[in-house]
Structure formats: structure tokens, C-alpha cells
Design an enzyme around this catalytic site. Sequence first.
Site, short mmCIF file in Angstrom:
data_model
loop_
_atom_site.label_atom_id
_atom_site.label_comp_id
_atom_site.label_asym_id
_atom_site.label_seq_id
_atom_site.Cartn_x
_atom_site.Cartn_y
_atom_site.Cartn_z
CB CYS A 2 -28.43 1.95 13.34
SG CYS A 2 -26.69 1.73 13.67
NE ARG A 29 -33.74 2.06 15.96
CZ ARG A 29 -34.43 1.06 16.49
NH1 ARG A 29 -35.54 1.33 17.14
NH2 ARG A 29 -34.03 -0.17 16.37
CD1 TRP A 76 -24.95 4.08 19.99
CD2 TRP A 76 -24.52 1.94 19.51
NE1 TRP A 76 -24.32 3.52 21.08
CE2 TRP A 76 -24.05 2.20 20.81
CE3 TRP A 76 -24.36 0.64 19.00
CZ2 TRP A 76 -23.44 1.24 21.62
CZ3 TRP A 76 -23.76 -0.32 19.79
CH2 TRP A 76 -23.30 -0.01 21.08
CG ASN A 100 -30.62 -1.48 13.51
OD1 ASN A 100 -29.67 -1.56 14.29
ND2 ASN A 100 -31.87 -1.63 13.90
N GLY A 101 -27.75 -3.35 12.77
CA GLY A 101 -27.46 -4.71 13.22
C GLY A 101 -25.98 -5.03 13.03
CD GLU A 459 -31.74 3.15 37.46
OE1 GLU A 459 -31.08 2.19 37.04
OE2 GLU A 459 -32.21 4.01 36.69
CE LYS A 463 -30.67 6.51 34.71
NZ LYS A 463 -31.42 5.33 34.60
CD GLU A 466 -27.87 5.91 31.82
OE1 GLU A 466 -27.70 5.21 30.81
OE2 GLU A 466 -28.89 5.80 32.53
CG HIS A 482 -16.95 -7.64 52.70
ND1 HIS A 482 -16.32 -8.43 53.64
CD2 HIS A 482 -18.24 -7.51 53.11
CE1 HIS A 482 -17.21 -8.79 54.56
NE2 HIS A 482 -18.37 -8.24 54.27
CE LYS A 581 -35.54 5.84 26.39
NZ LYS A 581 -35.14 5.98 27.80
O1 M6R Z 1 -35.40 -0.82 26.71
P1 M6R Z 1 -34.79 -1.61 27.83
O2 M6R Z 1 -35.46 -1.36 29.13
O3 M6R Z 1 -34.73 -3.07 27.52
O4 M6R Z 1 -33.31 -1.08 27.93
C1 M6R Z 1 -32.40 -1.66 28.81
C2 M6R Z 1 -31.19 -0.78 28.99
O5 M6R Z 1 -30.53 -0.60 27.78
C3 M6R Z 1 -31.56 0.60 29.56
O6 M6R Z 1 -32.26 0.48 30.75
C4 M6R Z 1 -30.30 1.43 29.80
O7 M6R Z 1 -29.56 0.87 30.84
C5 M6R Z 1 -30.64 2.89 30.06
N1 M6R Z 1 -29.67 3.72 29.42
C6 M6R Z 1 -30.64 3.25 31.49
O8 M6R Z 1 -30.85 4.60 31.72
#
Ligand code: M6R
Length: 586
Positions: A2, A29, A76, A100-101, A459, A463, A466, A482, A581
Site C-alpha cells: 500500500c 506498492r 494492496w 499501510n500495514g 527464477e 518469472k 508471476e 523423484h 513491488k
Molecule cells: O525487494 P525484495 O528484493 O526484498 O523483494 C523480494 C520479493 O518480493 C521479490 O523478489 C518478488 O519475488 C518479485 N516479484 C520477483 O519478481
Amino acid sequence: MCGIAGVVGKSNDDVVKKVIERLEKLEYRGYDSAGVAVVSNGQIERLRAVGKLRNLKAKLEQNPLSGSVGIGHTRWATHGKPTENNAHPIVSENLAIVHNGIIENYKELKFELQKDGFIFETETDTEVIAHLLQREINRGLSSRKSFENVLKVIEGSYAIAAIFSSLPNTIIAARQKSPLAVGFGDNMCVGSDVSSILPCSEVVYLEDGEYVEITEDNALFFNKNFQQVKPKKQKISIDLENTDKGEYSHYMLKEIMEQSSTIRKTILHNKIDKNIFEGVSRILILACGTSHHAGMVAKYWFEKFLKIPTDVEIASEYRYRSPIIGENVLAIAITQSGETIDTLEATEYVRRYNNSKVVAIANVKNSAISRISDVTFYTEAGIEIGVASTKAFTAQLTILAELAFHNYDFLTREFQNLPTLCEETLDLQNEIKDLAKRICSASSAIYLGRGSLYPIAMEGALKLKEISYIHAEGFAAGEMKHGPIALIDDDTPVICLCPHNELFEKTSSNIQVALARGKNVIIFTDSDGSKFLPPETTKIVLPKIPEEFAPILYVIPLQLLAYYAASLRGTDVDKPRNLAKSVTVE
Ligand code: M6R
């Protein structure tokens, strides 16, 4: 998560416009809903809309608001669905707040307030703050005293900003574990980050437990015992970077394509102090999401080249499992935003119980992690706007590689070629765009890699899931037999990372096993590897690279593949559903 913003206006100021401009900087955010509230002729007025900020802006065009002081929010959702009714600002009779929180004791407080006759209109935890404040005001207390009394009873994490119908030029705001910056400039203001208080020239970052009363030309700061304190003002010195998408259709693509230059800048900016590992008998890496994957790669590097045992912990799990920290530990917190609450809390935990030295690797300058670390290495990736992390990840790997290889001159020399090899890899863009057609209609995909390319398989899968919403998982190639092998059929893309390295034979056997069960096998390899891989697979040939640096190079085509698959599916690549983000709630 947020984003919150607040502006105290001066005569003739369009406060709503100023709040909206600031919220635009905060949409990373959260974008489940947005809202704004003002004090106008002794009344609270507000407007809210579900979804992205553009929906609120459209509503404001139809129903303009004006006022002398304003607060805004981009949400959010945590408690309560992302509906207009649950959108902030939340109003109680004579005041409005943004938050926010998470208020952890909201259920008890709600019960108590309901007994006192307060009617709850939302499903949010935040509404208790509004009614608690109103209850204190109804008791005849000043807004500041009321605010203090509320801070005494709420538990959890919060950044709050409140406006009161009786105070046409005042915002009262507080912080506990969620970031809040107070800006001094033409307008006094508050915001969740420094970009949201621009064009202010000076900033005060509130500390945990502090609150502030902001008026037209001044701000009074109070510590957690409610005693007035002198603020630590800092000059704002952020580069106003080019945040334009330029020729690109999405920020994510722009950010992927910037990587050879961001890696180059990161190499140039960070000089590793060779003493950093002196006396260290164990390295503990704390991170989440993509940053955690960077930490997983570093474990391979640190153990091989530094010969120091290394553990990589998912930060959200770490402090809840009675971990044994041990002696002579160097903790490394990796976080793009520098704000992820899980990573901050895990780092604080290590500090509290062990007094270990803490090194942070962060992208956002002056972010919270740097304030709790002994040393911060900044990735020079520049502002990353796409929610899916790309260039920040390769910049994190660059710093981790420099830490790992600093005693190996030949590697350090070779490392200088990395940006050029990245450029060559980015030139495969069109080939990968074509390949995306082969995976974009799959319902699930499997990524395989061995050694330091195993975290890159994870990773790549992260990607894809998400931003395209295709279910994807990354596995250690040898682990496939396995269990995950049961998922393979002709429709499941199996994406393998298989450079011609010392594990080549093992990985190519795993590829044969996959090929015996499915026909959509795609391999990222190099010129030597491609000669020995099965002809019925699709091969993308990457530049030859020293084995040690392969993770940095091999993630790039996976980012492109995810990007093009998501674009073909028409998703909102830069702002994928349900994500934000910066993750500032546990
Ligand atoms: O800001 P940070 O690197 O601490 O964030 C960690 C994760 O929230 C962040 O890497 C998230 O997994 C991204 N959406 C990946 O693309």
C-alpha cells in the site's frame, strides 16, 4: 505494501492533484484500489475507486474534489476484498485515515468499539484505527492526544496518515515497521517513499514508534514516549532517473534490455573490501522471492570459492523456527527494495540475538535495510518499475559474484566481459519471442537446471508464473525423476538449462529422460553443448561463458521468454494481478 501520500496545501493549491501525482509514484506498492480524502469547508470529502489509479482519476474528472489538506492511498488488499467499500481513505464521522500495514489486534478492538456503538462499514483491519480516533475525539480530547491514545492500543505494523474536519491544515502521521517519509518543501507532505514526497528538498524518515504533526509550514516530531524530538533532516539527493518506457511496450522489457549496462555500472561502482570475510566461519543469507534465488546461487559460489559454509534462508520463515545462528557469522540481506518486512525482521533478529556483522545488498538507496546493516552494497540497476524483478536480480548476482571471486584474479578479469556477453544474449530476443508461441498456451511448465543453474531454473519459473499466470516450477534436474516427472506430457514445456559444463553429461541424461515422456523440450545451451544434445529438442544457443558466470547470463533468456509468453496472453505485464513491488506486510 500500500502506498500512502498526504499534502498540506497552501492557498490556491490544487491539493487533490498533488496527492494524485504522488500516488502515481506509489502504484508499485499496490493497485487493488485507490482513494483520496480532503478537508473542505470543515467537512471530510472522499472519492474511491476499485483497481488502478486511472479509475480514480476518471472518477475525479466526473466528480472533482477540492480541499485545503488531502490524503491518498493505493491499496494492496490484506483484510477485505479489493472492493470500493474496503478502499482507503477510511472515514469515521469527523476524520479520515489511510494505512499501510496490518493491525494485528483489530478483532479485539473491533469488538470493543462495536460495544461502544460504532458501526463498521468495511472488512478492513484499518477501520478500527478510524473509530478509535473518533472515540477519543468524542471524549473531548485534542486530535494529537487522541492520536497518541490510539497508538497506545494498536498492535502490528503501520504507517498511518490522518486528517480531521476541524483541522483544515494538518496531517497527523505515525510509523511502526512500515515506511513513512516526511517532506519539507513548497508543500509539507508525507509519503511511503522518497519519490512520493518530491519535489520536496528535505526529508525526515520517521523511526518506529514516532509520530508527526504536519502543518502548512512546519512539522513537530514525537518519539515513542510522545516527547517532542528534533528531527534528523536529510537533503534529498535522488537522481531523477528517466522513468519513461521509451521505445518499449512495457517497463519489464526495457529493464531486461538494460541489463548489460546495469551490470557494467554495478561492477564499476562496487569495490569489494577484501577484509569483509576475515574471521567469518559461516555466511547466512536472508532474502525473499527473486532475491532469495540470488542468494541460492551465491551459496554455490561462496562454498566453492570462499570455502565458507553458507546457508540461505527464506526470510519469512527464519525467525519463527528457533534457528541456531552460531559464532563468527556474516549475515547478508539481499533485497531490491530494501523494504521487504520479512527480510528486515529476519535481519533484526540476527542482530538482536547474535550481534553478527550485517551486509546488505539493495537497489533502493537509503532504504530501511541500509539503516540496520553495517555495510550496504548498492546494485546500480536504477529504478526498477516492472513488478517482476529482472535487472535488479542480475545486479545482485553481480555483487555476489564479486564477493565470491575477489581472490581469483583470472575470474575477476573474465568478469569484465560479462556485459558484452549479456548484449549478445539480448540479441536472441527475436528467437525467444518465437519460442514464446510454443509455451504461451500451456497450462503448466517445468524448468530444470543443475548446480548454480538450479536456482536459475526456479527464477525462470517464478518469472513465468508471476506475469503470465502459467503454473511453472523449477527443479534440480536430477530431482525430476523423484516425482515431478509425473507432470510431463506432450503439452508440458520442459525448459532445460544445459551449458557444456562439468555437469553436462548428467543434465543431458535428464533431458533424454524428459524427452522420452514429452515432446516440448526446450534447451538453453552453448555452441559446444548444442552439438551433443538430441536433435528433436529445440535449442537456443547462448554465448560461451566461464561456468562460474553462467547464472547471470542464463537467466536473461528466461526473463525474455516469460515476458513474451505473458505479452501473448495479454496480461498486465508490469502490474501483474495480486502482486506489489514492495512487500511490507508479513
Ligand atoms: O525487494 P525484495 O528484493 O526484498 O523483494 C523480494 C520479493 O518480493 C521479490 O523478489 C518478488 O519475488 C518479485 N516479484 C520477483 O519478481
